[in-house]
Design an enzyme around this catalytic site. Structure first.
Site, short mmCIF file in Angstrom:
data_model
loop_
_atom_site.label_atom_id
_atom_site.label_comp_id
_atom_site.label_asym_id
_atom_site.label_seq_id
_atom_site.Cartn_x
_atom_site.Cartn_y
_atom_site.Cartn_z
N ASN A 8 0.86 -1.19 0.00
CA ASN A 8 0.00 0.00 0.00
C ASN A 8 0.90 1.24 0.00
O ASN A 8 1.54 1.54 1.00
CB ASN A 8 -0.90 -0.04 1.25
CG ASN A 8 -1.79 1.18 1.37
OD1 ASN A 8 -1.86 2.00 0.46
ND2 ASN A 8 -2.47 1.31 2.50
N TRP A 9 0.92 1.91 -1.15
CA TRP A 9 1.84 3.05 -1.29
C TRP A 9 1.39 4.29 -0.53
O TRP A 9 2.17 5.19 -0.28
CB TRP A 9 2.01 3.41 -2.78
CG TRP A 9 2.78 2.40 -3.57
CD1 TRP A 9 3.17 1.15 -3.17
CD2 TRP A 9 3.27 2.57 -4.91
NE1 TRP A 9 3.86 0.53 -4.18
CE2 TRP A 9 3.94 1.36 -5.26
CE3 TRP A 9 3.19 3.59 -5.85
CZ2 TRP A 9 4.53 1.19 -6.51
CZ3 TRP A 9 3.78 3.41 -7.09
CH2 TRP A 9 4.45 2.22 -7.41
N LYS A 10 0.10 4.37 -0.24
CA LYS A 10 -0.48 5.58 0.38
C LYS A 10 -0.12 6.81 -0.48
O LYS A 10 0.05 6.67 -1.68
CB LYS A 10 -0.02 5.71 1.83
CG LYS A 10 -0.23 4.41 2.62
CD LYS A 10 -0.11 4.56 4.10
CE LYS A 10 -0.33 3.21 4.77
NZ LYS A 10 -0.35 3.26 6.22
N HIS A 92 -9.84 1.37 4.21
CA HIS A 92 -8.60 1.50 4.97
C HIS A 92 -8.83 2.45 6.14
O HIS A 92 -9.58 3.41 6.04
CB HIS A 92 -7.49 2.04 4.05
CG HIS A 92 -6.15 1.98 4.72
ND1 HIS A 92 -5.74 2.94 5.61
CD2 HIS A 92 -5.17 1.05 4.67
CE1 HIS A 92 -4.52 2.60 6.06
NE2 HIS A 92 -4.16 1.47 5.50
N GLU A 162 -6.45 -5.07 9.94
CA GLU A 162 -5.43 -4.08 10.24
C GLU A 162 -5.81 -3.32 11.51
O GLU A 162 -6.56 -2.34 11.44
CB GLU A 162 -5.30 -3.07 9.09
CG GLU A 162 -4.91 -3.68 7.76
CD GLU A 162 -4.17 -2.67 6.89
OE1 GLU A 162 -3.06 -2.99 6.47
OE2 GLU A 162 -4.69 -1.57 6.67
N GLY A 168 1.57 1.87 11.03
CA GLY A 168 2.55 2.96 10.99
C GLY A 168 3.27 3.20 12.31
O GLY A 168 3.92 4.24 12.49
N SER A 205 2.37 -2.52 10.46
CA SER A 205 3.80 -2.63 10.81
C SER A 205 4.41 -3.99 10.45
O SER A 205 5.27 -4.49 11.18
CB SER A 205 4.01 -2.31 12.29
OG SER A 205 3.65 -0.97 12.55
P1 PGA Z 1 2.19 0.01 7.82
O1 PGA Z 1 0.83 0.32 7.04
O2 PGA Z 1 2.73 -1.28 7.27
O3 PGA Z 1 3.08 1.18 7.50
O4 PGA Z 1 1.87 -0.10 9.26
C1 PGA Z 1 -0.05 -0.73 6.74
C2 PGA Z 1 -1.30 -0.17 6.10
O5 PGA Z 1 -1.70 0.95 6.45
O6 PGA Z 1 -1.91 -0.82 5.24
#
Ligand code: PGA
Length: 244
Positions: A8-10, A92, A162, A168, A205
């Site tokens: 997931n690039w965000k 999300h 999630e 994050g 994470s």
């Molecule tokens: P993260 O994000 O791996 O940086 O915790 C995961 C996500 O938001 O899908």
């Protein structure tokens, strides 16, 4: 068993960075058998990436809940289909919490994707407050029931658990807690929808070490990875650790 490793690039990457990432990850992704490699990328890159690469599946990170019309700034299902996207993340936690998307909006998006035979990565997860007040299971149950009202295309569905408090933060869930929640979610799908082969991912994470634990200790189908996947080399290492 189907496996999925999704990045997931965000809101990251320039076009140049997107191409550099795909150059590396796409060539690594041939001959992975039953493992699907997915990149959920920003809208402007979908078309060009699909023109150039064919191993990594290109998903959007979101889509509009409206079909067409006077909705300035919206990106609709027909736009996404016309550039050849494969599917989308929906629900999300950053969409739910920062952009205030509720279960009703999420359900609309899921039904639009269903109608268009697109794949769905449906994210669910509890906040820290819900977890600390013992409401994890209740929260997940209602997110699933409300998000999937009227839904029946389970072959197109990937669920990503999630926990919001793990996203994050650099600290994933404890593996024993993840096992319990995996069971809880699989039981809901079995009981309520008669689905016994749910494609279920963990996100929050995930890094090259945690992916090994997921593989060894759970029967999850893979992971949705944010920050640890933004460097192509790291993501390739995550894929490699999942395979081996
Ligand atoms: P993260 O994000 O791996 O940086 O915790 C995961 C996500 O938001 O899908």
């Amino acid at each position: 068993m189907k496996y999925v490793l999704a990045s997931n690039w965000k809101a990251n990457f320039t076009l140049q960075e997107a191409i550099e990432w795909f150059d590396k990850v796409d060539s690594f992704s041939s001959n992975l058998g039953n493992i699907r490699i997915v990149a959920a990328v920003p809208y402007p890159y979908i078309y060009i990436l699909l023109q150039r690469y064919n191993k990594v599946e290109v998903f959007s990170q979101n889509l509009s809940h409206v079909i067409k019309g006077a909705y300035t700034g919206e990106v609709t299902i027909s736009m996404l289909k016309s550039v050849g996207f494969r599917g989308s993340i929906v629900g999300h936690s950053e969409r739910r919490h920062i952009f205030k998307e509720d279960d009703e909006i999420i359900n609309k998006k899921i039904l639009i994707l269903q109608e268009n035979q697109a794949d769905i990565i449906f994210c669910i997860g509890e906040t820290l407050e819900q977890r600390e007040s013992g409401k994890t299971e209740e929260t997940l149950y209602f997110q699933i029931k409300k998000g999937l009202e009227g839904f029946n295309s389970f072959n197109n569905l990937i669920v990503a658990y999630e926990p919001v408090w793990a996203i994050g933060t650099g600290v994933p869930i404890k593996i024993e807690d993840l096992l319990k929640i995996e069971n809880f979610i699989r039981n809901i799908f079995l009981r309520e929808y008669k689905v016994n082969d749910l494609v279920l991912l963990y996100g929050g994470s995930v890094d090259k070490d945690f992916i090994k634990l997921i593989k060894k200790e759970t029967t999850l189908n893979g992971a949705l990875v944010g920050s640890a996947s933004w460097n192509a080399h790291n993501f390739i290492q995550i894929i490699g650790n999942f395979i081996s």
